[in-house]
Design an enzyme around this catalytic site. Sequence first.
Site, PDB file in Angstrom:
ATOM      1  N   THR A   1       0.816  -1.216   0.000  1.00 14.65           N
ATOM      2  CA  THR A   1       0.000   0.000   0.000  1.00 14.65           C
ATOM      3  C   THR A   1       0.848   1.264   0.000  1.00 14.65           C
ATOM      4  O   THR A   1       1.967   1.272   0.540  1.00 14.65           O
ATOM      5  CB  THR A   1      -0.900   0.017   1.255  1.00 14.65           C
ATOM      6  OG1 THR A   1      -1.522   1.294   1.385  1.00 14.65           O
ATOM      7  CG2 THR A   1      -0.105  -0.255   2.527  1.00 14.65           C
TER       8      THR A   1
ATOM      9  N   TYR B   1      -1.691   0.236  10.104  1.00 17.01           N
ATOM     10  CA  TYR B   1      -1.958  -0.421   8.821  1.00 17.01           C
ATOM     11  C   TYR B   1      -0.727  -0.328   7.923  1.00 17.01           C
ATOM     12  O   TYR B   1      -0.205  -1.334   7.424  1.00 17.01           O
ATOM     13  CB  TYR B   1      -3.177   0.205   8.141  1.00 17.01           C
ATOM     14  CG  TYR B   1      -3.338  -0.225   6.708  1.00 17.01           C
ATOM     15  CD1 TYR B   1      -3.580  -1.563   6.396  1.00 17.01           C
ATOM     16  CD2 TYR B   1      -3.242   0.686   5.659  1.00 17.01           C
ATOM     17  CE1 TYR B   1      -3.713  -1.981   5.066  1.00 17.01           C
ATOM     18  CE2 TYR B   1      -3.380   0.288   4.342  1.00 17.01           C
ATOM     19  CZ  TYR B   1      -3.609  -1.052   4.055  1.00 17.01           C
ATOM     20  OH  TYR B   1      -3.733  -1.455   2.746  1.00 17.01           O
TER      21      TYR B   1
END
Length: 334
Positions: free
Chosen positions: A121, A145
């Site tokens: 990501t 995250y």
Amino acid sequence: MSDKPTVLVTGGAGYIGSHAVLALRDAGYPVAVIDNLTTGFAWAIPDDVHFTQGDIADQPLVEALLKEQNVSAIMHFAGSIIVPESVENPLKYYHNNSAKSRNLIESAVNAGVKHFIFSSTAATYGVPKESPVREDSPKLPINPYGMSKLMTEIMLADVAAAHPLNFCVLRYFNVAGADPQGRSGQSTAGATHLIKVAVEAALGKRSHVSVFGSDFDTPDGTGVRDYIHVSDLANAHVLALEGLIAAPEENYTLNCGYGRGFSVLEVLDAVDRVTNMTINRRIEGRRAGDPDSLISDNRKIMAQFPWQPKHANLEEIVNHALAWERKLTDIRGA
């Protein structure tokens, strides 16, 4: 029988994973899926794809599956992806995204898997000082995250240096849209992706769309993001697999985006144009850690693989998302 290697897709019942399954099958690859169905849907997996309901952390299960299916490559999508939740519950993210990935990587090594493609990501960059952001930009995640994904990237690099396994890390920007043939799409209830939220609002499933922040350093004051069509992203995974097979000594870390951005208001304007209606917009405060602009420098993936995006048009992305949202209503009868 295909002469191409079998690929195990983890999280293959989820949004991006299910599109990767379709892209692999379209390209002639035998596919197996493992998914614990926490957020995925069994109906998203084609009937002729070998499916195991289970957890990637279950090493005896995974190693038996890898050997039984003669798997040569893994595409790893399974994990948790909601940024605010990662701040509230960091241990869940380090468990699901880092610890379980460690188990999966060990299973891959034990079973002699040769190639590993990891769903990473742009959150690994944190709030970049430059935009477009390059792969060699500083990795300074600002939430669990992003950090949990970066930890898996580091593990892969270390493992590949010690074992006969090569890898490709693909760092996604904002994934949107749905399969143009209507075979899959973003199906998770309560999704936080802007285009998903906007098409839900257009179909009366939400009363409004929240716009988080109107004072960013951007032309219209709202955050700018690089939106990539999920089918173009899935195709990038197939090309990455072919690149790993062709050059077993090479590893890759590549951005996946279009290299241009749209603001929140520009996206909502596009939804208005496609639907010929006006979505109710509600301006709210900024969310912690939201950068003004997050756009990929995608020159590296374009140079490394023969990747030519086919759906790099915002209204097309919206159209496909809208068509899937309507189909989802029929599937669920609600």
